[in-house]
Motif scaffolding. Structure first.
Motif, PDB file in Angstrom:
ATOM      1  N   GLY A 194       0.718  -1.603   0.022  1.00 39.20           N
ATOM      2  CA  GLY A 194       0.134  -0.421   0.015  1.00 39.20           C
ATOM      3  C   GLY A 194       0.661   1.513  -0.094  1.00 39.20           C
ATOM      4  O   GLY A 194       0.513   2.404   0.272  1.00 39.20           O
ATOM      5  N   LEU A 195       2.288   0.994   0.146  1.00 42.57           N
ATOM      6  CA  LEU A 195       3.244   2.586  -0.536  1.00 42.57           C
ATOM      7  C   LEU A 195       2.441   3.724  -0.992  1.00 42.57           C
ATOM      8  O   LEU A 195       2.262   3.301  -2.828  1.00 42.57           O
ATOM      9  N   THR A 196       2.248   4.935  -0.430  1.00 49.10           N
ATOM     10  CA  THR A 196       1.586   5.891  -1.450  1.00 49.10           C
ATOM     11  C   THR A 196       2.767   7.328  -0.992  1.00 49.10           C
ATOM     12  O   THR A 196       2.731   7.104  -0.010  1.00 49.10           O
ATOM     13  N   LYS A 197       2.728   7.702  -2.162  1.00 49.11           N
ATOM     14  CA  LYS A 197       2.882   9.310  -1.939  1.00 49.11           C
ATOM     15  C   LYS A 197       2.804  10.062  -2.670  1.00 49.11           C
ATOM     16  O   LYS A 197       2.052   9.966  -3.484  1.00 49.11           O
ATOM     17  N   ARG A 198       2.292  11.116  -2.512  1.00 47.20           N
ATOM     18  CA  ARG A 198       1.810  12.192  -2.098  1.00 47.20           C
ATOM     19  C   ARG A 198       2.435  13.995  -2.445  1.00 47.20           C
ATOM     20  O   ARG A 198       3.641  13.751  -1.132  1.00 47.20           O
ATOM     21  N   TYR A 199       2.702  14.727  -3.119  1.00 48.32           N
ATOM     22  CA  TYR A 199       3.063  15.861  -2.639  1.00 48.32           C
ATOM     23  C   TYR A 199       1.849  17.027  -3.335  1.00 48.32           C
ATOM     24  O   TYR A 199       1.726  17.362  -4.182  1.00 48.32           O
ATOM     25  N   GLY A 200       1.333  17.193  -1.857  1.00 47.04           N
ATOM     26  CA  GLY A 200       0.447  18.294  -1.554  1.00 47.04           C
ATOM     27  C   GLY A 200      -0.707  17.546  -2.667  1.00 47.04           C
ATOM     28  O   GLY A 200      -0.758  16.538  -2.363  1.00 47.04           O
ATOM     29  N   PRO A 201      -1.991  18.036  -3.620  1.00 44.17           N
ATOM     30  CA  PRO A 201      -3.019  17.338  -4.110  1.00 44.17           C
ATOM     31  C   PRO A 201      -2.341  15.802  -4.711  1.00 44.17           C
ATOM     32  O   PRO A 201      -3.229  16.090  -5.958  1.00 44.17           O
ATOM     33  N   VAL A 202      -1.072  16.507  -5.303  1.00 42.97           N
ATOM     34  CA  VAL A 202      -0.769  15.260  -6.871  1.00 42.97           C
ATOM     35  C   VAL A 202       0.018  13.869  -5.891  1.00 42.97           C
ATOM     36  O   VAL A 202       0.723  14.542  -5.310  1.00 42.97           O
ATOM     37  N   THR A 203      -0.597  13.085  -6.470  1.00 45.02           N
ATOM     38  CA  THR A 203      -0.178  11.964  -5.855  1.00 45.02           C
ATOM     39  C   THR A 203       0.586  10.787  -6.714  1.00 45.02           C
ATOM     40  O   THR A 203       0.071  10.980  -8.434  1.00 45.02           O
ATOM     41  N   VAL A 204       1.860  10.830  -6.400  1.00 42.60           N
ATOM     42  CA  VAL A 204       2.454  10.424  -7.343  1.00 42.60           C
ATOM     43  C   VAL A 204       3.278   8.324  -7.408  1.00 42.60           C
ATOM     44  O   VAL A 204       3.415   7.904  -8.111  1.00 42.60           O
ATOM     45  N   LEU A 205       2.584   7.584  -6.729  1.00 39.29           N
ATOM     46  CA  LEU A 205       2.526   7.219  -6.353  1.00 39.29           C
ATOM     47  C   LEU A 205       1.405   6.507  -5.166  1.00 39.29           C
ATOM     48  O   LEU A 205       1.377   6.848  -4.352  1.00 39.29           O
ATOM     49  N   ASN A 206       1.086   5.384  -5.827  1.00 35.85           N
ATOM     50  CA  ASN A 206      -0.462   4.858  -5.014  1.00 35.85           C
ATOM     51  C   ASN A 206      -0.839   3.525  -4.733  1.00 35.85           C
ATOM     52  O   ASN A 206      -1.156   3.023  -6.215  1.00 35.85           O
ATOM     53  N   ASN A 207      -0.618   3.515  -3.829  1.00 38.76           N
ATOM     54  CA  ASN A 207      -1.489   1.791  -3.167  1.00 38.76           C
ATOM     55  C   ASN A 207       0.210   0.388  -4.015  1.00 38.76           C
ATOM     56  O   ASN A 207      -0.908  -0.131  -4.508  1.00 38.76           O
ATOM     57  N   CYS A 208       0.851   1.455  -4.002  1.00 37.60           N
ATOM     58  CA  CYS A 208       2.253  -0.227  -4.366  1.00 37.60           C
ATOM     59  C   CYS A 208       2.434  -1.188  -3.427  1.00 37.60           C
ATOM     60  O   CYS A 208       2.557  -1.001  -2.882  1.00 37.60           O
ATOM     61  N   ASP A 209       1.907  -2.613  -3.925  1.00 36.12           N
ATOM     62  CA  ASP A 209       2.103  -3.283  -3.582  1.00 36.12           C
ATOM     63  C   ASP A 209       3.459  -4.445  -4.436  1.00 36.12           C
ATOM     64  O   ASP A 209       3.338  -4.676  -5.622  1.00 36.12           O
ATOM     65  N   LEU A 210       4.357  -4.493  -3.406  1.00 34.36           N
ATOM     66  CA  LEU A 210       5.698  -5.363  -4.659  1.00 34.36           C
ATOM     67  C   LEU A 210       5.802  -6.615  -3.344  1.00 34.36           C
ATOM     68  O   LEU A 210       6.116  -6.077  -2.000  1.00 34.36           O
ATOM     69  N   SER A 211       6.401  -7.615  -3.591  1.00 35.54           N
ATOM     70  CA  SER A 211       7.219  -8.340  -2.781  1.00 35.54           C
ATOM     71  C   SER A 211       8.779  -8.387  -3.440  1.00 35.54           C
ATOM     72  O   SER A 211       8.830  -8.812  -4.970  1.00 35.54           O
ATOM     73  N   PHE A 212      10.227  -8.439  -3.072  1.00 41.36           N
ATOM     74  CA  PHE A 212      11.337  -9.264  -3.398  1.00 41.36           C
ATOM     75  C   PHE A 212      12.205 -10.197  -2.564  1.00 41.36           C
ATOM     76  O   PHE A 212      11.745 -10.119  -1.410  1.00 41.36           O
ATOM     77  N   GLN A 213      12.406 -10.850  -3.772  1.00 40.32           N
ATOM     78  CA  GLN A 213      12.707 -12.481  -3.034  1.00 40.32           C
ATOM     79  C   GLN A 213      14.134 -12.293  -3.331  1.00 40.32           C
ATOM     80  O   GLN A 213      14.615 -12.256  -3.869  1.00 40.32           O
ATOM     81  N   ARG A 214      14.107 -13.030  -1.657  1.00 40.62           N
ATOM     82  CA  ARG A 214      16.277 -13.530  -1.566  1.00 40.62           C
ATOM     83  C   ARG A 214      16.140 -14.213  -2.631  1.00 40.62           C
ATOM     84  O   ARG A 214      15.701 -15.337  -3.118  1.00 40.62           O
ATOM     85  N   GLY A 215      17.323 -14.111  -3.543  1.00 43.72           N
ATOM     86  CA  GLY A 215      17.990 -14.268  -4.140  1.00 43.72           C
ATOM     87  C   GLY A 215      17.464 -14.358  -5.237  1.00 43.72           C
ATOM     88  O   GLY A 215      17.744 -15.461  -6.454  1.00 43.72           O
ATOM     89  N   SER A 216      16.325 -13.698  -5.776  1.00 42.58           N
ATOM     90  CA  SER A 216      16.150 -13.649  -6.862  1.00 42.58           C
ATOM     91  C   SER A 216      16.629 -11.803  -7.713  1.00 42.58           C
ATOM     92  O   SER A 216      16.840 -11.501  -7.281  1.00 42.58           O
ATOM     93  N   ILE A 217      16.620 -12.332  -8.997  1.00 45.25           N
ATOM     94  CA  ILE A 217      16.416 -10.776  -9.723  1.00 45.25           C
ATOM     95  C   ILE A 217      15.976  -9.730  -9.852  1.00 45.25           C
ATOM     96  O   ILE A 217      14.835 -10.932 -10.487  1.00 45.25           O
ATOM     97  N   HIS A 218      15.103  -8.803  -9.953  1.00 45.07           N
ATOM     98  CA  HIS A 218      13.715  -7.978 -10.383  1.00 45.07           C
ATOM     99  C   HIS A 218      13.846  -6.497 -11.018  1.00 45.07           C
ATOM    100  O   HIS A 218      15.265  -6.191 -10.690  1.00 45.07           O
ATOM    101  N   ALA A 219      13.756  -6.951 -12.045  1.00 45.23           N
ATOM    102  CA  ALA A 219      13.363  -5.384 -12.652  1.00 45.23           C
ATOM    103  C   ALA A 219      11.723  -4.101 -12.597  1.00 45.23           C
ATOM    104  O   ALA A 219      10.906  -5.010 -12.326  1.00 45.23           O
ATOM    105  N   LEU A 220      12.547  -2.715 -12.380  1.00 45.04           N
ATOM    106  CA  LEU A 220      11.708  -1.896 -12.009  1.00 45.04           C
ATOM    107  C   LEU A 220      11.261  -1.422 -13.161  1.00 45.04           C
ATOM    108  O   LEU A 220      12.026  -0.590 -13.661  1.00 45.04           O
ATOM    109  N   LEU A 221       9.719  -1.466 -13.778  1.00 42.50           N
ATOM    110  CA  LEU A 221       9.992  -0.997 -15.499  1.00 42.50           C
ATOM    111  C   LEU A 221       8.983  -0.133 -15.344  1.00 42.50           C
ATOM    112  O   LEU A 221       7.673  -0.517 -14.455  1.00 42.50           O
ATOM    113  N   GLY A 222       8.379   0.869 -16.305  1.00 40.15           N
ATOM    114  CA  GLY A 222       7.323   2.071 -16.312  1.00 40.15           C
ATOM    115  C   GLY A 222       7.579   3.020 -17.234  1.00 40.15           C
ATOM    116  O   GLY A 222       8.861   3.585 -17.057  1.00 40.15           O
ATOM    117  N   ALA A 223       6.679   3.377 -17.360  1.00 36.80           N
ATOM    118  CA  ALA A 223       6.550   5.104 -18.291  1.00 36.80           C
ATOM    119  C   ALA A 223       7.240   6.196 -17.316  1.00 36.80           C
ATOM    120  O   ALA A 223       7.168   5.553 -15.945  1.00 36.80           O
TER     121      ALA A 223
END
Length: 85
Positions: free
Chosen positions: A13-42
């Protein structure tokens, strides 16, 4: 130490707001030990903001994180490094 394949870092549920602007909304992720992860997006999707929250550089507006089974909310970069992030 926990075995490979178990969650090392959980973001719920990670969320970040700067005043009225929400830049990240309700993020759910799990990172597993011993795995490689990529974070992709526009451009503007919140990738850098998410990483900065995990690294203790930005405080989330809402949500929680756990690292290696313990509540994790670093106050700054040094706290994140000391936790092992």
């Amino acid at each position: 130490m926990k075995s490979p394949g178990q969650d090392l870092l959980q973001v719920r549920g990670l969320t970040k707001r700067y005043g009225p602007v929400t830049v990240l909304n309700n993020c759910d992720l799990s990172f597993q030990r011993g795995s490689i992860h990529a974070l992709l997006g526009a451009n503007g999707a919140g990738k850098s903001t998410l990483v900065r929250m995990i690294a203790g550089l930005v405080t989330p507006s809402a949500g929680r994180m756990s690292f290696d089974g313990n509540e994790y909310s670093p106050a700054n970069k040094r706290a994140a490094e000391q936790a092992g992030v």
